[in-house]
Write a protein that holds these residues in place. Structure first.
Motif, mmCIF file in Angstrom:
data_model
loop_
_atom_site.group_PDB
_atom_site.id
_atom_site.type_symbol
_atom_site.label_atom_id
_atom_site.label_comp_id
_atom_site.label_asym_id
_atom_site.label_seq_id
_atom_site.Cartn_x
_atom_site.Cartn_y
_atom_site.Cartn_z
ATOM 1 N N THR A 40 -40.816 12.870 31.541
ATOM 2 C CA THR A 40 -42.213 12.941 32.023
ATOM 3 C C THR A 40 -42.306 12.556 33.499
ATOM 4 O OG1 THR A 40 -42.771 10.642 31.513
ATOM 5 C CG2 THR A 40 -43.021 12.227 29.733
ATOM 6 N N GLY A 45 -42.802 16.931 35.600
ATOM 7 C CA GLY A 45 -42.461 16.310 34.313
ATOM 8 C C GLY A 45 -43.239 16.944 33.166
ATOM 9 N N ASP A 47 -45.046 16.915 29.161
ATOM 10 C CA ASP A 47 -45.927 16.036 28.376
ATOM 11 C C ASP A 47 -45.349 15.822 26.978
ATOM 12 O OD1 ASP A 47 -47.495 16.223 30.543
ATOM 13 O OD2 ASP A 47 -49.251 17.068 29.565
ATOM 14 N N LYS A 48 -45.883 14.822 26.294
ATOM 15 C CA LYS A 48 -45.476 14.563 24.903
ATOM 16 C C LYS A 48 -46.718 14.634 24.016
ATOM 17 C CE LYS A 48 -41.331 12.492 26.059
ATOM 18 N NZ LYS A 48 -40.470 13.598 26.382
ATOM 19 N N ASN A 67 -48.528 12.348 29.472
ATOM 20 C CA ASN A 67 -47.235 12.049 30.112
ATOM 21 C C ASN A 67 -47.292 10.670 30.762
ATOM 22 O OD1 ASN A 67 -48.611 12.344 32.511
ATOM 23 N ND2 ASN A 67 -47.141 13.733 33.447
ATOM 24 N N THR A 102 -43.718 4.822 33.899
ATOM 25 C CA THR A 102 -42.511 5.553 33.492
ATOM 26 C C THR A 102 -41.331 5.120 34.357
ATOM 27 O OG1 THR A 102 -43.910 7.434 32.928
ATOM 28 C CG2 THR A 102 -41.557 7.852 33.076
ATOM 29 N N ASN A 455 -36.020 17.378 36.223
ATOM 30 C CA ASN A 455 -37.224 17.726 35.467
ATOM 31 C C ASN A 455 -37.911 18.981 36.013
ATOM 32 O OD1 ASN A 455 -36.862 15.573 33.793
ATOM 33 N ND2 ASN A 455 -38.417 14.273 34.712
#
Length: 536
Positions: A40, A45, A47-48, A67, A102, A455
């Motif tokens: 991320t 990056g 996303d989840k 993210n 992060t 990424n």
């Protein structure tokens, strides 16, 4: 003599992991957490989706698309103690500076990855820690040396804030509408006039429209409706904010059970209740207010009494809204009304009803606290609105920190390379095994720009070697241009970050990694047996 069975010192059910096993367990847990969130990182990056499994219909099943490192780690249930340490530093980073959640987990993870290689070469953890401490000091000093401070020039400083907001939002869902939200966030923070009280900025989420329709509104918005038959607009309002019961439709004399021998007696009780409520309303009116906002419900009879007196009554305002309203109007929340002279009432120039989307809200303008404002977020789905809220909150937190600590540094991997080069130089000057630990610290710092490049789908080996060469030859503002996939000048591109955020990422990650590295034994206590009120 026959060999004796090993004596079990720990309580039955307790588990112990020693030396190499414990260290491996710590490394594996912490590295897994870092690997979970590292995709991320950076402007490209990913996303989840966080899907919490619960009972449907009871608010249990919820979906979040994000993210934001802190949100992801907060939602992931971890059992490994070292992983929990990384989750905690990410939470603290979020609470303290709002961004870099992060980065701090990823840097700690990369430091432990390097430590694992060193330990496999039979270097003692204390030697690694001694080297890391020297490296951390050198990196912090290098970061301070490249930090710039433009707070003396208001135009340059505003430009710095705009660049920081753009950089923060570039890795979020709002990146497509970056200019709009950058302007919005900077204007909101500049209204605070240096007070840094983010409570005065209220974020309201309203479904419908697109993210571009979001706007900043001066004053305060309360997501409630005005009561029936009451004035819909009040100028020069005097506001009393209460947290008191205003429901008299039920017979409840101090919660007791009452037996009566005729219906007439019930009517008498109801009348007594009504009189009691009328007295309460009169006590409220004695404060000389023309607007009463209550955290609890206001039933029909008191609402009618307020309407007859020409007072605007607003019921069931959520507690956060009431607290923020008390803050921005200069009033206080009261529960008893017998001493009007001791009560601080709120003031504002105008209260009126406004329509946003399909909802009616109450707008308070000209509030006592002039810096108060509301940001109304619009979006297509609840998930988009929630993520936009988190992204904007991160940007506001970083801007607020920058207003307090005005120094800035350059992003795009530039600061990490400056620190890594300073640490590598220290490694060359340090004799003994400590130099290997210091060099490992530099490698971990270089991993952050490497991950950002990976990424985005670029060739990280090529880019990082070019970036390293640029910094070695004296180009200290070189960084990654993620739009072009090449090395660029961070000053020209305006990729700027807050010094405070970067400094916190460095120190917190180093401390957390050091703490995990010190572990050589993990003892899990057994669960307490049911029905026992004391151990053993």
């Amino acid at each position: 003599m026959s060999s004796l069975n090993p004596i079990n010192v720990l309580h039955a059910g307790a588990e112990e992991e020693r030396a190499e096993t414990a260290r491996l367990s710590s490394f594996v847990g912490a590295i897994a957490i870092g690997d979970l969130v590292k995709t991320t990182l950076g402007p490209k990056g990913m996303d989840k989706i966080l899907y919490s499994m619960g009972q449907e219909g009871k608010g249990g099943q919820s979906i979040q698309v994000t993210n934001d490192g802190a949100t992801i780690l907060r939602s992931v249930g971890v059992d490994n103690p070292a992983a929990k340490v990384l989750v905690d530093i990410s939470k603290v980073q979020d609470q303290e500076v709002g961004d870099g959640t992060t980065s701090v987990a990823v840097l700690a993870c990369e430091l432990l990855r390097e430590a694992e290689k060193l330990i496999s070469q039979k270097i003692h953890p204390q030697t690694i820690i001694a080297g890391w401490r020297k490296a951390s000091k050198t990196a912090a000093a290098a970061l301070e040396n490249v930090a710039k401070d433009n707070s003396a020039d208001s135009e340059k400083f505003r430009n710095d804030l705009m660049n920081i907001a753009r950089t923060t939002l570039s890795s979020k869902i709002l990146t497509q509408h970056r200019e709009h939200f950058t302007e919005l966030a900077v204007n909101a923070v500049m209204r605070l006039k240096g007070s840094g009280n983010l409570e005065a900025i209220q974020i309201i989420k309203k479904l419908g429209g697109s993210l571009d329709d979001s706007f900043l509104d001066e004053g305060f918005l309360l997501d409630k409706k005005i009561g029936n038959n009451q004035p819909k607009r009040i100028e020069n309002a005097t506001i009393l904010i209460g947290n008191t019961a205003m429901d008299a439709d039920k017979i409840k004399v101090f919660g007791s059970r009452v037996r009566v021998d005729s219906v007439a007696k019930v009517a008498e009780l109801e009348l007594a209740e009504k009189e009691k409520m009328k007295d309460k309303v009169n006590l409220i009116l004695n404060h000389g207010v023309n607007c009463f906002i209550n955290r609890q419900l206001i039933y029909n009879y008191p609402e009618q009494l307020f309407a007859d007196a020409g007072v605007m009554a607003i019921e069931h305002a959520d507690f956060e809204g009431v607290e923020r309203l008390a803050l921005v109007t200069g009033g206080e929340i009261v529960s008893t009304f017998h001493n009007p002279e001791m009560v601080k009432v709120g003031k504002c120039k105008l209260i009126e009803e406004v329509i946003i989307g399909e909802d009616r809200l109450i707008h308070f303008s000209g509030v006592e606290m002039g810096e108060a404002c509301s940001v109304v977020l619009r979006g297509a789905t609840k998930q988009i609105l929630d993520e936009a809220d988190r992204s904007l909150h991160d940007a506001l937190c970083v801007l607020q920190q920058t207003v307090k600590e005005t120094r800035i540094v350059f992003g795009g991997g530039c600061s990490e390379m400056v620190m890594a080069n300073a640490v590598s130089k220290l490694a060359q000057e340090t004799p003994g095994k400590e130099s290997m630990a210091i060099d490992a610290f530099a490698n971990a710092l270089r991993q952050l720009p490497t991950i950002i490049a990976d990424n985005a789908g670029y060739d990280s080996s090529e880019l990082i070697s070019q970036l390293r060469a640029a910094h070695t030859t004296g180009n200290s503002t070189a960084g990654l241009d993620m739009n072009q996939g090449e090395i660029g000048d961070m000053v020209e591109l305006g990729i700027t970050e807050s010094f405070k955020v970067k400094y916190r990422v460095l120190t917190a990650a180093a401390e957390a990694a050091e703490m995990i590295l010190r572990v050589d034994d993990i003892i899990k206590a057994p669960p307490r047996p049911r029905g026992s009120d004391r151990c053993g």
